[in-house]
Write an enzyme that holds these catalytic residues in place. Structure first.
Site, PDB file in Angstrom:
ATOM      1  N   HIS A   1      -4.175   6.337  -1.733  1.00  0.00           N
ATOM      2  CA  HIS A   1      -4.839   6.365  -0.421  1.00  0.00           C
ATOM      3  C   HIS A   1      -3.843   6.633   0.711  1.00  0.00           C
ATOM      4  O   HIS A   1      -4.243   7.034   1.802  1.00  0.00           O
ATOM      5  CB  HIS A   1      -5.538   5.023  -0.195  1.00  0.00           C
ATOM      6  CG  HIS A   1      -6.824   5.110   0.575  1.00  0.00           C
ATOM      7  ND1 HIS A   1      -7.586   6.270   0.678  1.00  0.00           N
ATOM      8  CD2 HIS A   1      -7.510   4.155   1.281  1.00  0.00           C
ATOM      9  CE1 HIS A   1      -8.664   6.020   1.412  1.00  0.00           C
ATOM     10  NE2 HIS A   1      -8.637   4.753   1.793  1.00  0.00           N
TER      11      HIS A   1
ATOM     12  N   TYR B   1      -4.674  -0.155   9.804  1.00  0.00           N
ATOM     13  CA  TYR B   1      -5.377  -0.068   8.528  1.00  0.00           C
ATOM     14  C   TYR B   1      -6.372   1.090   8.594  1.00  0.00           C
ATOM     15  O   TYR B   1      -6.873   1.462   9.651  1.00  0.00           O
ATOM     16  CB  TYR B   1      -6.061  -1.379   8.108  1.00  0.00           C
ATOM     17  CG  TYR B   1      -5.055  -2.430   7.698  1.00  0.00           C
ATOM     18  CD1 TYR B   1      -4.541  -2.458   6.396  1.00  0.00           C
ATOM     19  CD2 TYR B   1      -4.580  -3.357   8.616  1.00  0.00           C
ATOM     20  CE1 TYR B   1      -3.594  -3.396   6.025  1.00  0.00           C
ATOM     21  CE2 TYR B   1      -3.629  -4.301   8.252  1.00  0.00           C
ATOM     22  CZ  TYR B   1      -3.139  -4.301   6.955  1.00  0.00           C
ATOM     23  OH  TYR B   1      -2.193  -5.215   6.599  1.00  0.00           O
TER      24      TYR B   1
ATOM     25  N   TYR C   1       0.807  -1.219   0.000  1.00  0.00           N
ATOM     26  CA  TYR C   1       0.000   0.000   0.000  1.00  0.00           C
ATOM     27  C   TYR C   1       0.844   1.273   0.000  1.00  0.00           C
ATOM     28  O   TYR C   1       0.298   2.369  -0.148  1.00  0.00           O
ATOM     29  CB  TYR C   1      -0.909   0.032   1.232  1.00  0.00           C
ATOM     30  CG  TYR C   1      -1.938  -1.066   1.281  1.00  0.00           C
ATOM     31  CD1 TYR C   1      -3.034  -1.058   0.422  1.00  0.00           C
ATOM     32  CD2 TYR C   1      -1.815  -2.116   2.183  1.00  0.00           C
ATOM     33  CE1 TYR C   1      -3.979  -2.070   0.465  1.00  0.00           C
ATOM     34  CE2 TYR C   1      -2.762  -3.132   2.235  1.00  0.00           C
ATOM     35  CZ  TYR C   1      -3.837  -3.104   1.376  1.00  0.00           C
ATOM     36  OH  TYR C   1      -4.780  -4.107   1.417  1.00  0.00           O
TER      37      TYR C   1
ATOM     38  N   ASN D   1      -9.434   1.799   7.893  1.00  0.00           N
ATOM     39  CA  ASN D   1     -10.796   1.775   8.420  1.00  0.00           C
ATOM     40  C   ASN D   1     -10.881   1.708   9.939  1.00  0.00           C
ATOM     41  O   ASN D   1     -11.970   1.807  10.503  1.00  0.00           O
ATOM     42  CB  ASN D   1     -11.572   0.601   7.816  1.00  0.00           C
ATOM     43  CG  ASN D   1     -11.797   0.771   6.324  1.00  0.00           C
ATOM     44  OD1 ASN D   1     -11.356   1.739   5.714  1.00  0.00           O
ATOM     45  ND2 ASN D   1     -12.474  -0.188   5.730  1.00  0.00           N
TER      46      ASN D   1
ATOM     47  N   ASN E   1     -13.222   6.615   4.927  1.00  0.00           N
ATOM     48  CA  ASN E   1     -13.378   5.658   6.022  1.00  0.00           C
ATOM     49  C   ASN E   1     -12.439   5.915   7.192  1.00  0.00           C
ATOM     50  O   ASN E   1     -12.766   5.574   8.337  1.00  0.00           O
ATOM     51  CB  ASN E   1     -13.198   4.227   5.507  1.00  0.00           C
ATOM     52  CG  ASN E   1     -14.395   3.743   4.713  1.00  0.00           C
ATOM     53  OD1 ASN E   1     -15.518   4.199   4.931  1.00  0.00           O
ATOM     54  ND2 ASN E   1     -14.164   2.843   3.778  1.00  0.00           N
TER      55      ASN E   1
END
EC number: 3.1.1.29
Length: 205
Positions: free
Chosen positions: A23, A69, A18, A71, A117
Site C-alpha cells: 500500500h 494516514y 507500514y 484514508n 481510500n
C-alpha cells in the site's frame, strides 16, 4: 495545452510498520524521485505531511507525502494546494493499484476512486475528480486471478512484498519516476502514450 504537473503526491501510511507494505508504494516512488534529485523531504505541520521543492526539467515542482494516514490524505493535499494557490488539476497523485500486475503502470487524467481510500479522501477534500493519477501495479501471483473487493483487498495491500517481488521493485520504482519526469516535461498525455503499455517483466511465482 499539455497538462504538466507542478505537485507530485505519493500516497501511503506513516510509520515503520507500514513502510514496506504494498500500500506504501506511492511513498516509495516519491522517495526514489527525491533520491534521484538529491532532495530531502521534511515534515511540515502546516501541510500535515513531508514536503520538498525540486527543479525537474527546469520546472519547480513540490513533492508531498501526506502523513495523515492513507484514508485522510486529502486533508494534507488540500492544505498544500490552498496555501500555494495551486490548482488540483496540476497535481499528479501516485498510488498503488491492486488490480494491476506488479511491473505495470497506468496514467489517468481523471476518474473515480477506483476503490482506493486515499483517492477517495482527495476527491472529498478537494471537491473534484479532475486530477491525474499514476497507478503502480502491486498484484502478483494468485492475486492476479482474484476479484478485488473490500473483503480481501485489505490484507493484501497491507502485506509485504515477497523476495521474488522485491527483485523487480527497484526497476518498477525507477520506471514510475521516469513517467513522472516525462509528465512534467511534456505533459501527462505524452507520458500516458509512452508508459501505459510498458511493463517490467514479472518474476516467476
Amino acid at each position: 495545452m499539455a497538462l504538466q504537473p507542478c505537485v507530485i503526491v505519493g500516497l501511503g501510511n506513516p510509520g515503520i510498520e507500514y513502510a514496506t507494505t504494498r500500500h506504501n508504494v506511492g511513498f516509495r516512488v516519491l522517495d526514489t524521485l527525491a533520491q534521484r534529485y538529491r532532495v530531502q523531504l521534511t515534515q511540515q505541520r502546516r501541510f500535515l505531511g513531508e514536503v520538498a521543492e525540486v527543479l525537474i526539467q527546469g520546472q519547480k515542482v513540490r513533492l508531498l507525502k501526506p502523513t495523515t494516514y492513507m484514508n485522510s490524505s486529502g486533508q494534507s493535499l488540500h492544505a498544500l494546494l490552498n496555501f500555494y494557490k495551486l490548482p488540483l488539476e496540476r497535481t499528479l497523485v501516485v498510488h498503488d493499484d491492486a488490480d494491476l500486475p506488479l511491473g505495470r503502470l497506468r496514467l489517468r487524467l481523471s476518474g473515480s476512486t477506483g476503490g482506493h481510500n486515499g483517492i477517495k479522501s482527495i476527491i472529498q477534500h478537494c471537491h473534484s475528480q479532475q486530477f491525474p493519477r499514476l497507478k503502480v501495479g502491486i498484484a502478483f501471483g494468485d492475486r492476479l486471478q482474484q476479484q478485488t473487493g473490500p473483503r480481501n483487498a485489505v490484507p493484501f495491500v497491507l502485506g509485504h512484498f515477497s523476495a521474488t517481488e522485491l527483485a523487480i521493485l527497484p526497476a518498477v520504482l525507477d520506471l514510475a519516476v521516469d513517467a513522472i519526469e516525462l509528465s512534467i516535461q511534456s505533459g501527462v498525455e505524452v507520458a500516458m502514450n509512452r508508459y501505459n503499455g510498458k511493463s517490467i517483466p514479472l518474476p516467476q511465482a
